[in-house]
Design a protein around this motif. Sequence first.
Motif, mmCIF file in Angstrom:
data_model
loop_
_atom_site.group_PDB
_atom_site.id
_atom_site.type_symbol
_atom_site.label_atom_id
_atom_site.label_comp_id
_atom_site.label_asym_id
_atom_site.label_seq_id
_atom_site.Cartn_x
_atom_site.Cartn_y
_atom_site.Cartn_z
ATOM 1 N N ILE A 173 0.849 -1.195 0.000
ATOM 2 C CA ILE A 173 0.000 0.000 0.000
ATOM 3 C C ILE A 173 0.884 1.244 0.000
ATOM 4 O O ILE A 173 0.541 2.266 -0.596
ATOM 5 C CB ILE A 173 -0.924 -0.006 1.236
ATOM 6 C CG1 ILE A 173 -1.982 -1.114 1.094
ATOM 7 C CG2 ILE A 173 -1.586 1.353 1.454
ATOM 8 C CD1 ILE A 173 -2.746 -1.385 2.375
ATOM 9 N N ILE A 174 2.038 1.149 0.666
ATOM 10 C CA ILE A 174 3.048 2.222 0.673
ATOM 11 C C ILE A 174 4.345 1.645 0.119
ATOM 12 O O ILE A 174 4.897 0.699 0.694
ATOM 13 C CB ILE A 174 3.293 2.758 2.094
ATOM 14 C CG1 ILE A 174 2.008 3.353 2.676
ATOM 15 C CG2 ILE A 174 4.406 3.805 2.099
ATOM 16 C CD1 ILE A 174 2.110 3.707 4.153
ATOM 17 N N GLN A 175 4.812 2.181 -0.985
ATOM 18 C CA GLN A 175 6.085 1.753 -1.561
ATOM 19 C C GLN A 175 6.961 2.977 -1.819
ATOM 20 O O GLN A 175 6.465 4.022 -2.237
ATOM 21 C CB GLN A 175 5.878 0.991 -2.865
ATOM 22 C CG GLN A 175 5.128 -0.317 -2.706
ATOM 23 C CD GLN A 175 5.056 -1.093 -4.003
ATOM 24 O OE1 GLN A 175 5.937 -1.863 -4.342
ATOM 25 N NE2 GLN A 175 3.974 -0.873 -4.746
ATOM 26 N N ILE A 176 8.254 2.822 -1.577
ATOM 27 C CA ILE A 176 9.191 3.909 -1.836
ATOM 28 C C ILE A 176 10.325 3.376 -2.701
ATOM 29 O O ILE A 176 10.825 2.256 -2.485
ATOM 30 C CB ILE A 176 9.721 4.523 -0.524
ATOM 31 C CG1 ILE A 176 10.541 5.772 -0.813
ATOM 32 C CG2 ILE A 176 10.495 3.511 0.306
ATOM 33 C CD1 ILE A 176 10.717 6.684 0.388
ATOM 34 N N LEU A 177 10.703 4.128 -3.702
ATOM 35 C CA LEU A 177 11.753 3.704 -4.621
ATOM 36 C C LEU A 177 13.124 3.910 -3.988
ATOM 37 O O LEU A 177 13.443 5.000 -3.523
ATOM 38 C CB LEU A 177 11.656 4.480 -5.930
ATOM 39 C CG LEU A 177 10.310 4.416 -6.676
ATOM 40 C CD1 LEU A 177 10.422 5.126 -8.020
ATOM 41 C CD2 LEU A 177 9.868 2.979 -6.876
ATOM 42 N N HIS A 178 13.934 2.862 -4.013
ATOM 43 C CA HIS A 178 15.308 2.959 -3.516
ATOM 44 C C HIS A 178 16.214 3.609 -4.554
ATOM 45 O O HIS A 178 17.226 4.213 -4.200
ATOM 46 C CB HIS A 178 15.840 1.569 -3.167
ATOM 47 C CG HIS A 178 15.152 0.941 -1.990
ATOM 48 N ND1 HIS A 178 15.834 0.432 -0.909
ATOM 49 C CD2 HIS A 178 13.836 0.751 -1.712
ATOM 50 C CE1 HIS A 178 14.976 -0.054 -0.026
ATOM 51 N NE2 HIS A 178 13.753 0.131 -0.496
ATOM 52 N N ASP A 179 15.848 3.456 -5.811
ATOM 53 C CA ASP A 179 16.621 4.041 -6.913
ATOM 54 C C ASP A 179 16.112 5.451 -7.176
ATOM 55 O O ASP A 179 14.975 5.643 -7.599
ATOM 56 C CB ASP A 179 16.463 3.176 -8.162
ATOM 57 C CG ASP A 179 17.287 3.684 -9.346
ATOM 58 O OD1 ASP A 179 17.890 4.786 -9.241
ATOM 59 O OD2 ASP A 179 17.319 2.989 -10.372
#
Length: 414
Positions: A173-179
């Motif tokens: 539901i919550i995703q954050i890009l590491h790149d």
Amino acid sequence: MNDTLIQIGQQAKKAAVKMGQLDTITKNQILSQFAENIVAHISEILTANQKDLANATEMPTKFTDRLKLTEQRIKNMAEGLRQVAALSDPIGNIDRGWTNEAGLLIEQKRVPIGVIAMIFEARPNVTVDASALTFKSGNAVILRGGKEALNSNLVLAEVMREVLKQNGLDENIIQILHDTSHKTADDLMHLNDYVDVLIPRGGAGLIQAVLKNSTVPVIETGAGNCHIYVDQFAEEQMAVDIVVNAKVQRPSVCNAAEKLLIHQNVAKKLLPAIAKALEKHGVELRGDRRSQEIIGSIKPATETDWSTEYNDLIMAIKIVDNEQEAIDHINQYSTGHSEVIITDNYQNSQTFLNQIDSACVYVNASTRFTDGFQFGFGAEIGISTQKLHARGPMGLNELTTTKYVIRGNGQIRK
């Protein structure tokens, strides 16, 4: 297209379907747990933020204030989460309903948008604000923050994802890009199969790049070339207090005032007091010929100054003949964010309110109030300076759309 990003998009799409089915009580409980977990991890968050600050050697000093977290700022994030939990849930609300000639009951109902993506710069608080508002409004979110705040953002996102897992919910539901590369940001702008809307939040360069390159629908959050007009009927101390607050309280943010217009009839009386108060705070003043004649320390302003968002302790000043000249100047150079008139004259205030074409227009108050938290939204996803589909600080309602629900009893069209 990056295969990892496609997978993230697929995960978000799947999570959004489940997210849209969560009831209000559950969402509020989860938001409260987000707040508790953030406070419980203050030490870890501050350690990550110190790494970001240590790495931000190329960042201009005026922007490090946005990046820096303190224990109080983290507690403020938690309070924002609690406020969002306390707000009314827009999902399921009926905007309007009627029965047509065929006897069909037609209702327009509030529903989540689906998957919202955000590209933002070095502001860790956006990670929390965006997650809170998208979660309460029933959406999944994909976050791509700036490289300068990567460590802070990853910890904040993981603290909230941990709560989702503990409650048996989809952590995606919550995703954050590491790149944080430009290539990944560009791919996100073209993730049409999975992202329903993209919201950029940052400087003018970032916003314009997203607007020009994105094939995903964009809600523009604009830069803030904000103005204050001191009318001939302004009260002196009020004018000084508002101008100083709007300029110096936090000069690096989009709702800080950048330009000061003063009516010619009071310029000689009020400008010296305002200038003295601003210079006491280290503000560099630039101005037109008439303002320089009143205050010798004012540097000459160029045409570029009138359209520049400084995000710094700089303010440009112009003496105007009348209110209409002030209004025309603001409408020409403003970014459509926030503008103020300081006056005790009701008619002048109404003229200003009616003719200024900006998202937020104030009478006798600082531009610094253009903020979702201050407006009572708990937090904000951004401040929209466009006119479709949202304008001004965007809270829960602006993260929903509508669908029509039609109920019949066997009707067919003839």
